[in-house]
Design an enzyme around this catalytic site. Structure first.
Site, PDB file in Angstrom:
ATOM      1  N   TYR A 158       0.732  -1.186   0.022  1.00 11.25           N
ATOM      2  CA  TYR A 158       0.119  -0.071   0.028  1.00 11.25           C
ATOM      3  C   TYR A 158       0.912   1.425  -0.046  1.00 11.25           C
ATOM      4  O   TYR A 158       0.722   2.290  -0.828  1.00 11.25           O
ATOM      5  CB  TYR A 158      -0.914   0.060   1.066  1.00 11.25           C
ATOM      6  N   LYS A 162       0.800   4.122  -3.062  1.00 12.63           N
ATOM      7  CA  LYS A 162       0.393   5.477  -2.729  1.00 12.63           C
ATOM      8  C   LYS A 162       1.566   6.170  -3.023  1.00 12.63           C
ATOM      9  O   LYS A 162       1.492   7.446  -3.606  1.00 12.63           O
ATOM     10  CB  LYS A 162       0.011   5.648  -1.442  1.00 12.63           C
TER      11      LYS A 162
HETATM   12  N1  LIG Z   1      -9.966   5.627   5.132  1.00 13.29           N
HETATM   13  C1  LIG Z   1      -8.840   6.059   5.500  1.00 13.29           C
HETATM   14  O1  LIG Z   1      -8.479   6.260   6.370  1.00 13.29           O
HETATM   15  C2  LIG Z   1      -8.012   6.327   4.024  1.00 13.29           C
HETATM   16  C3  LIG Z   1      -6.819   7.256   4.157  1.00 13.29           C
HETATM   17  C4  LIG Z   1      -5.855   7.582   3.132  1.00 13.29           C
HETATM   18  C5  LIG Z   1      -6.260   7.339   1.870  1.00 13.29           C
HETATM   19  N2  LIG Z   1      -7.487   6.441   1.720  1.00 13.29           N
HETATM   20  C6  LIG Z   1      -7.718   6.160   0.341  1.00 13.29           C
HETATM   21  O2  LIG Z   1      -9.086   6.582  -0.040  1.00 13.29           O
HETATM   22  C7  LIG Z   1      -9.551   5.719  -0.924  1.00 13.29           C
HETATM   23  C8  LIG Z   1     -10.967   5.337  -0.629  1.00 13.29           C
HETATM   24  O3  LIG Z   1     -11.186   4.709   0.600  1.00 13.29           O
HETATM   25  P1  LIG Z   1     -12.020   4.499   1.678  1.00 13.29           P
HETATM   26  O4  LIG Z   1     -11.665   4.697   2.912  1.00 13.29           O
HETATM   27  O5  LIG Z   1     -13.218   5.425   1.254  1.00 13.29           O
HETATM   28  O6  LIG Z   1     -12.396   2.963   1.371  1.00 13.29           O
HETATM   29  P2  LIG Z   1     -13.870   2.151   1.115  1.00 13.29           P
HETATM   30  O7  LIG Z   1     -13.404   0.602   1.357  1.00 13.29           O
HETATM   31  O8  LIG Z   1     -14.759   2.697   1.956  1.00 13.29           O
HETATM   32  O9  LIG Z   1     -14.198   2.571  -0.130  1.00 13.29           O
HETATM   33  C9  LIG Z   1     -13.495   2.101  -1.241  1.00 13.29           C
HETATM   34  C10 LIG Z   1     -14.324   1.756  -2.511  1.00 13.29           C
HETATM   35  O10 LIG Z   1     -13.453   1.319  -3.609  1.00 13.29           O
HETATM   36  C11 LIG Z   1     -14.088   0.110  -4.336  1.00 13.29           C
HETATM   37  N3  LIG Z   1     -13.361  -0.664  -4.836  1.00 13.29           N
HETATM   38  C12 LIG Z   1     -12.378  -1.628  -4.340  1.00 13.29           C
HETATM   39  N4  LIG Z   1     -11.748  -2.055  -5.411  1.00 13.29           N
HETATM   40  C13 LIG Z   1     -12.368  -1.628  -6.851  1.00 13.29           C
HETATM   41  C14 LIG Z   1     -11.993  -1.864  -8.028  1.00 13.29           C
HETATM   42  N5  LIG Z   1     -11.218  -2.881  -8.427  1.00 13.29           N
HETATM   43  N6  LIG Z   1     -12.702  -1.261  -8.962  1.00 13.29           N
HETATM   44  C15 LIG Z   1     -13.746  -0.321  -8.457  1.00 13.29           C
HETATM   45  N7  LIG Z   1     -14.011  -0.032  -7.347  1.00 13.29           N
HETATM   46  C16 LIG Z   1     -13.199  -0.635  -6.241  1.00 13.29           C
HETATM   47  C17 LIG Z   1     -14.946  -0.632  -3.058  1.00 13.29           C
HETATM   48  O11 LIG Z   1     -15.875  -1.675  -3.354  1.00 13.29           O
HETATM   49  C18 LIG Z   1     -15.150   0.376  -2.195  1.00 13.29           C
HETATM   50  O12 LIG Z   1     -16.761   0.860  -2.466  1.00 13.29           O
HETATM   51  C19 LIG Z   1      -8.755   4.720  -1.272  1.00 13.29           C
HETATM   52  O13 LIG Z   1      -7.793   4.889  -1.987  1.00 13.29           O
HETATM   53  C20 LIG Z   1      -7.638   4.704  -0.003  1.00 13.29           C
HETATM   54  O14 LIG Z   1      -6.655   4.070   0.085  1.00 13.29           O
HETATM   55  C21 LIG Z   1      -8.201   6.250   2.842  1.00 13.29           C
END
Ligand SMILES: NC(=O)c1ccc[n+]([C@@H]2O[C@H](COP(=O)([O-])OP(=O)(O)OC[C@H]3O[C@@H](n4cnc5c(N)ncnc54)[C@H](O)[C@@H]3O)[C@@H](O)[C@H]2O)c1
Length: 264
Positions: A158, A162
């Site tokens: 990851y 990123k």
């Molecule tokens: N939540 C955190 O703390 C956090 C922090 C930094 C970055 N992020 C990043 O934010 C983004 C969203 O994360 P989130 O926390 O909302 O997660 P989440 O799991 O709530 O949402 C992610 C969504 O992506 C979809 N997804 C996964 N694989 C996929 C694919 N192959 N094709 C299409 N859709 C797909 C999932 O079904 C889900 O609906 C991610 O890139 C994550 O790395 C999250």
């Protein structure tokens, strides 16, 4: 100023729309007048989200089945998006997964899976949508992470994905700036989404630890991330490109040395 008309007539394509940051961001774009084409791998949550937003912006949310690791699926989603108004103005590359694993716990399959979703997916989406963005004078916002700026313990793949996403953002920004396309990334710290809730449920003490080390003292709400994405895609950010914007309550301002207040 950003209001309910800022994105009137504009088409915004969001990946990973059915949950967390993607869902909150799609909702804010809809509230700002956009048509949102929302793609997700999880068809059940996509249906639920579509029902949720139907009252907010009747006829302006367009769900599409999307797997960002699959070239045919990306092409179909792109067709769908272009069919809405014959244009695409914003691409929000947000789909992501974050499985735990230090290097010794990451086999080739896991490494490839994380790269396929978190990095290759964003690259392929960008390459596919760029011609439409050049035509519309549009922009891309990528969801990177503080884990792409510094590393998180036990997230080797990851962190690597990123980190690469951050330099992909810069690369696209300098290559396509003169053709009128802006490309930026957000770097969220911990955000209260199902992705994080999963980790908090497994280790309840984690939330207290987050509250202690985050200078603002708490985990972010998805809406606090969504508003920054909308800003970066809006005319208010017309001279911002290649920026990596932390939304982290001050996490990346900290150099990692212990806080004497919390040492027993
Ligand atoms: N939540 C955190 O703390 C956090 C922090 C930094 C970055 N992020 C990043 O934010 C983004 C969203 O994360 P989130 O926390 O909302 O997660 P989440 O799991 O709530 O949402 C992610 C969504 O992506 C979809 N997804 C996964 N694989 C996929 C694919 N192959 N094709 C299409 N859709 C797909 C999932 O079904 C889900 O609906 C991610 O890139 C994550 O790395 C999250």
């Amino acid at each position: 100023m950003i209001d309910h008309t800022t994105f009137d007539g504009k088409v915004v394509l969001v990946t990973g729309v059915a949950s967390g940051i993607g869902a909150a961001t799609a909702l804010q774009f809809l509230r700002c007048g956009a048509d949102v084409v929302g793609g997700d791998l999880n068809s059940g949550s996509l249906e639920d989200f579509t029902r949720t937003v139907s009252g907010v912006a009747p006829g302006r949310f367009h769900p599409v089945a999307l797997d960002v690791t699959d070239a045919a699926s990306i092409a179909a989603a792109l067709d769908h998006a272009t069919g809405v108004r014959g244009r695409i103005d914003v691409l929000f590359n947000n789909a992501g997964i974050a499985p735990v694993g230090s290097a010794l716990e990451t086999d080739d399959a896991l490494w490839r899976q994380v790269m396929a979703v978190d990095l290759d997916g964003a690259f392929r989406m960008s390459r596919s949508v760029l011609p439409a963005l050049i035509e519309s004078g549009g922009s891309i916002v990528n969801t990177a992470s503080v884990s792409g700026i510094g590393a998180d313990y036990n997230y080797a793949a990851y962190n690597a994905a990123k980190g690469a996403m951050i330099n992909l953002t810069r690369s696209l920004a300098i290559d396509y700036g003169k053709r009128g396309v802006r490309v930026n990334a957000i770097a969220p710290g911990p955000v209260r989404t199902p992705l994080l809730e999963h980790n908090l449920a497994q280790l309840p003490a984690l939330e207290g630890a987050f509250n202690q080390f985050i200078p603002l003292g708490r985990i972010a709400d998805p809406q606090e991330v969504a508003s920054v994405v909308v800003f970066l895609a809006s005319p208010l950010a017309a001279f911002i490109t290649g920026a990596i914007l932390p939304i982290d309550g001050g996490v990346t301002a900290w150099n990692g040395q212990p806080n004497g207040d919390f040492v027993q």
